[in-house]
Design an enzyme around this catalytic site. Sequence first.
Site, PDB file in Angstrom:
ATOM      1  N   SER A 117      63.135   5.617-154.728  1.00 47.82           N
ATOM      2  CA  SER A 117      62.897   5.682-156.162  1.00 47.82           C
ATOM      3  C   SER A 117      63.343   6.984-156.808  1.00 47.82           C
ATOM      4  O   SER A 117      63.413   7.094-158.025  1.00 47.82           O
ATOM      5  CB  SER A 117      61.404   5.480-156.431  1.00 47.82           C
ATOM      6  OG  SER A 117      60.637   6.513-155.820  1.00 47.82           O
ATOM      7  N   LYS A 160      61.260  15.362-160.334  1.00 51.40           N
ATOM      8  CA  LYS A 160      61.073  13.921-160.519  1.00 51.40           C
ATOM      9  C   LYS A 160      59.956  13.661-161.521  1.00 51.40           C
ATOM     10  O   LYS A 160      58.947  14.366-161.541  1.00 51.40           O
ATOM     11  CB  LYS A 160      60.757  13.269-159.166  1.00 51.40           C
ATOM     12  CG  LYS A 160      60.711  11.741-159.187  1.00 51.40           C
ATOM     13  CD  LYS A 160      60.460  11.196-157.792  1.00 51.40           C
ATOM     14  CE  LYS A 160      60.378   9.673-157.780  1.00 51.40           C
ATOM     15  NZ  LYS A 160      60.111   9.145-156.425  1.00 51.40           N
ATOM     16  N   SER A 217      61.905   7.082-150.344  1.00 49.98           N
ATOM     17  CA  SER A 217      62.387   7.367-151.697  1.00 49.98           C
ATOM     18  C   SER A 217      63.056   8.720-151.880  1.00 49.98           C
ATOM     19  O   SER A 217      63.595   8.994-152.945  1.00 49.98           O
ATOM     20  CB  SER A 217      61.236   7.237-152.707  1.00 49.98           C
ATOM     21  OG  SER A 217      60.880   5.894-152.881  1.00 49.98           O
TER      22      SER A 217
END
EC number: 6.3.5.7
Length: 488
Positions: free
Chosen positions: A152, A77, A176
């Site tokens: 997210s 990420k 997330s």
Amino acid sequence: MTFNNKTIDELHDLLVKKEISAVELTKATLEDIKSREGAVDAFLTITEDAALAQAAALDEKGIDADNVMAGIPLAVKDNISTKGILTTAASKMLYNYEPIFDATSVAQAYAKDMIIVGKTNMDEFAMGGSNENSAFKPTKNAWDQTKVPGGSSGGSAAAVASGQVRLSLGSDTGGSIRQPAAFNGIVGMKPTYGTVSRFGLIAFGSSLDQIGPFSQTVKENAQLLNVISGHDVKDATSTINEIADFTSKIGQDIKGMKIALPKEYMGEGIDPQVKETILKAAKHLESLGAIIEEVSLPHSKYGVAVYYIIASSEASSNLQRFDGIRYGFRAEDATNLDEIYVKTRSQGFGEEVKRRIMLGTFSLSSGYYDAYFKKAGQVRTLIIQDFEKVFADYDLILGPTAPTVAFGLDTLNHDPVAMYLADLLTIPVNLAGLPGLSIPAGFVEGLPVGLQLIGPKYSEETIYQVAAAFEATTDYHKQQPVIFGGAN
């Protein structure tokens, strides 16, 4: 040639026997990424040259038969620092930022000879539940490209679900990892707070943030958590999780295990078909010998309100460092210091980030601190106590990961309250610092439903045990989206 349908154990066996090389596996993974990227937009950066060089060096050194992760590709990420690789947190503010150090979790992956193939898209600074808050592009759901992948960590989830990579890293502040895992029909773990070092994670909510793994299967998830967990002196909130091997209980039966089903997790706001799917999953666990009983978590209904005060307040503090002076974006039309600050932050941050900074600054301001931030902290304690009472009598808690399946692109992103409420089932876990796992548990109208398993602190082994038992006796994890070669 593709290897994305093989487990980590199977890939390791091929590498050790030299039936494939690390370079061949890396090249195949890069091809999988490129062939699917146009459909899902999961990546912000693809590190082809560095990945191939790393793989070539590993082939020259040789694969250690005892290191199951050697040569395995990994996506990371984009809020997790990677030395010399763009780390933007999907924000214009960090559009050109290349860290001079690796996050501890990344360093641990490198130490196990994992091959980092790229950085994945996300909601800006991890603020959002749809991946539409990225400053660069929205990521699409692997199962239906008209739907969101969740957020997210939507890029990391879509990359695994679409068959671009087997494994990826995400971060979870209020759901997330788990919500995107649910929306994409894969496995996602938010470990106990402190289990994985936050050093090198671009901070959002420091008392809530936790890095964790995405995977196709439960065992692979535990294998990746083995790599990235461990005490870190660079992180003051790092704790010592005594679990030496998160895979150790996988394969054991769950007969007699007591699992709680909170009535609040099956009430108002939960899609009836999602509820039906979770009740079916609970019945399946009962058929495996688990004891499922209804309980109450009375203060969980305040979780969203508490979370958005605490998380936004912590974000307001953490994001003060982005001022246009030291690194990242700087407004070009500023003529003095005040203008540099104001214009840089106004132009560099997206709307959702600015909304949360303002909310947090208000909650911390004189005259409002006691009414909002202090009170939120007190209710957080009540939420923690609710969990402690349940875990005095039960091994785990189960429920839906999200109240609905993946929703359409451009449907909730203009309604922040509706978007916030999508996290109502995951947020309490972060507030209490507990481990939570989402696994595939069925489908509603062709879209995956996630089953969330929650345990007391440091119970990841037990969570994986139950998840693996469910996985071994169902086939939801074997069903793949069309983009991965499946029929769905």
